[in-house]
Scaffold this motif. Sequence first.
Motif, mmCIF file in Angstrom:
data_model
loop_
_atom_site.group_PDB
_atom_site.id
_atom_site.type_symbol
_atom_site.label_atom_id
_atom_site.label_comp_id
_atom_site.label_asym_id
_atom_site.label_seq_id
_atom_site.Cartn_x
_atom_site.Cartn_y
_atom_site.Cartn_z
ATOM 1 N N GLU A 1 86.091 -21.264 -38.399
ATOM 2 C CA GLU A 1 85.286 -21.025 -37.197
ATOM 3 C C GLU A 1 84.915 -22.314 -36.482
ATOM 4 N N PHE A 2 84.445 -23.314 -37.232
ATOM 5 C CA PHE A 2 83.849 -24.489 -36.610
ATOM 6 C C PHE A 2 84.725 -25.743 -36.613
ATOM 7 N N TRP A 3 85.693 -25.822 -37.516
ATOM 8 C CA TRP A 3 86.463 -27.061 -37.592
ATOM 9 C C TRP A 3 87.208 -27.403 -36.305
ATOM 10 N N PRO A 4 87.836 -26.432 -35.610
ATOM 11 C CA PRO A 4 88.504 -26.795 -34.350
ATOM 12 C C PRO A 4 87.554 -27.444 -33.348
ATOM 13 N N ASP A 5 86.318 -26.967 -33.266
ATOM 14 C CA ASP A 5 85.344 -27.546 -32.345
ATOM 15 C C ASP A 5 84.896 -28.925 -32.814
ATOM 16 N N LEU A 6 84.673 -29.060 -34.115
ATOM 17 C CA LEU A 6 84.257 -30.356 -34.654
ATOM 18 C C LEU A 6 85.361 -31.402 -34.474
ATOM 19 N N ARG A 7 86.602 -30.968 -34.633
ATOM 20 C CA ARG A 7 87.726 -31.893 -34.473
ATOM 21 C C ARG A 7 87.790 -32.409 -33.043
ATOM 22 N N LEU B 1 98.459 -1.236 -48.241
ATOM 23 C CA LEU B 1 98.556 0.211 -48.448
ATOM 24 C C LEU B 1 97.798 0.991 -47.383
ATOM 25 N N TRP B 2 96.690 0.441 -46.887
ATOM 26 C CA TRP B 2 95.919 1.146 -45.857
ATOM 27 C C TRP B 2 95.706 0.293 -44.599
ATOM 28 N N GLY B 3 96.495 -0.762 -44.457
ATOM 29 C CA GLY B 3 96.468 -1.533 -43.221
ATOM 30 C C GLY B 3 95.277 -2.445 -43.055
ATOM 31 N N GLU B 4 94.739 -2.948 -44.161
ATOM 32 C CA GLU B 4 93.607 -3.880 -44.064
ATOM 33 C C GLU B 4 94.121 -5.277 -43.719
ATOM 34 N N ASP B 5 93.540 -5.889 -42.713
ATOM 35 C CA ASP B 5 93.965 -7.203 -42.232
ATOM 36 C C ASP B 5 93.106 -8.284 -42.883
ATOM 37 N N PRO B 6 93.691 -9.163 -43.723
ATOM 38 C CA PRO B 6 92.891 -10.161 -44.433
ATOM 39 C C PRO B 6 92.506 -11.368 -43.583
ATOM 40 N N ARG B 7 93.040 -11.480 -42.375
ATOM 41 C CA ARG B 7 92.824 -12.671 -41.559
ATOM 42 C C ARG B 7 91.395 -12.768 -41.035
ATOM 43 N N TYR B 8 90.978 -14.006 -40.775
ATOM 44 C CA TYR B 8 89.666 -14.258 -40.165
ATOM 45 C C TYR B 8 89.843 -14.370 -38.655
ATOM 46 N N PHE B 9 88.927 -13.770 -37.898
ATOM 47 C CA PHE B 9 88.964 -13.821 -36.446
ATOM 48 C C PHE B 9 87.768 -14.601 -35.922
ATOM 49 N N ARG B 10 88.058 -15.714 -35.249
ATOM 50 C CA ARG B 10 87.008 -16.587 -34.722
ATOM 51 C C ARG B 10 86.291 -15.936 -33.542
ATOM 52 N N ALA B 11 85.148 -16.517 -33.202
ATOM 53 C CA ALA B 11 84.362 -16.053 -32.053
ATOM 54 C C ALA B 11 84.046 -17.230 -31.144
ATOM 55 N N PRO B 12 85.067 -17.936 -30.639
ATOM 56 C CA PRO B 12 84.813 -19.097 -29.787
ATOM 57 C C PRO B 12 84.119 -18.700 -28.494
ATOM 58 N N GLY B 13 83.269 -19.584 -28.006
ATOM 59 C CA GLY B 13 82.561 -19.306 -26.764
ATOM 60 C C GLY B 13 81.293 -18.500 -26.930
#
Length: 218
Positions: free
Chosen positions: A206-212, A120-132
Amino acid sequence: MRAAANFARWHLAGTLVLATVSASGQTPNCAETKQPQAERNLPVPLSYQPITGRERAKWFLQSTIGAQSLAGGLFSAGFGTAVDSPKEYGSHWEGYGKRYGMCLTGVSTGNAMEAGIGALWGEDPRYFRAPGRPFGDRLQNVMKMTFVARRQNGNFIPAYARYIGISGNNVLSNTWRADSEADARHAAVRTVLGFAGRMGSNAFQEFWPDLRRLFKKH
């Protein structure tokens, strides 16, 4: 010393990833305005695009019946069966199934409310990583993104739809839960655990891609 510090950091990251298992179409406008310092510390994708209706539906499905969510439900139902809570369900396979079903209905209801109301007001539920970014900044991002979300213009705001979804679904579920846990006190506890679960989910993403990648190297 540096190796020990790096090991400690990734050990903490691994712990957060494992913790998540137990918890359980707008118009683009990328103009940035001045934000409070706390918000400027969050990751800002260089080409942020507002979430579309299809992406919102995809988020709902992945957050509800994705591997991470289903695994969390299996663990939660298993723990509840082990301690026989609530007692109305019993400590047997039938009780396990009831607990898992209850967990899934709660997750799906909360996610549907967050995705639908947020649209209704454009709230984005997705998580945004901070790699690097430094480890401490990434950990801070995990915690902050539990309580804030992006709007259509890319700015961060309190995640109002998430607040409504997590708290609302836990209050609403009192109407179909076992009598021993269908009250305001249990709903409040479930709400706190819901935010803890979202934080755990953020940590996983956040961390699983790096751990993998680290596991593959060794």
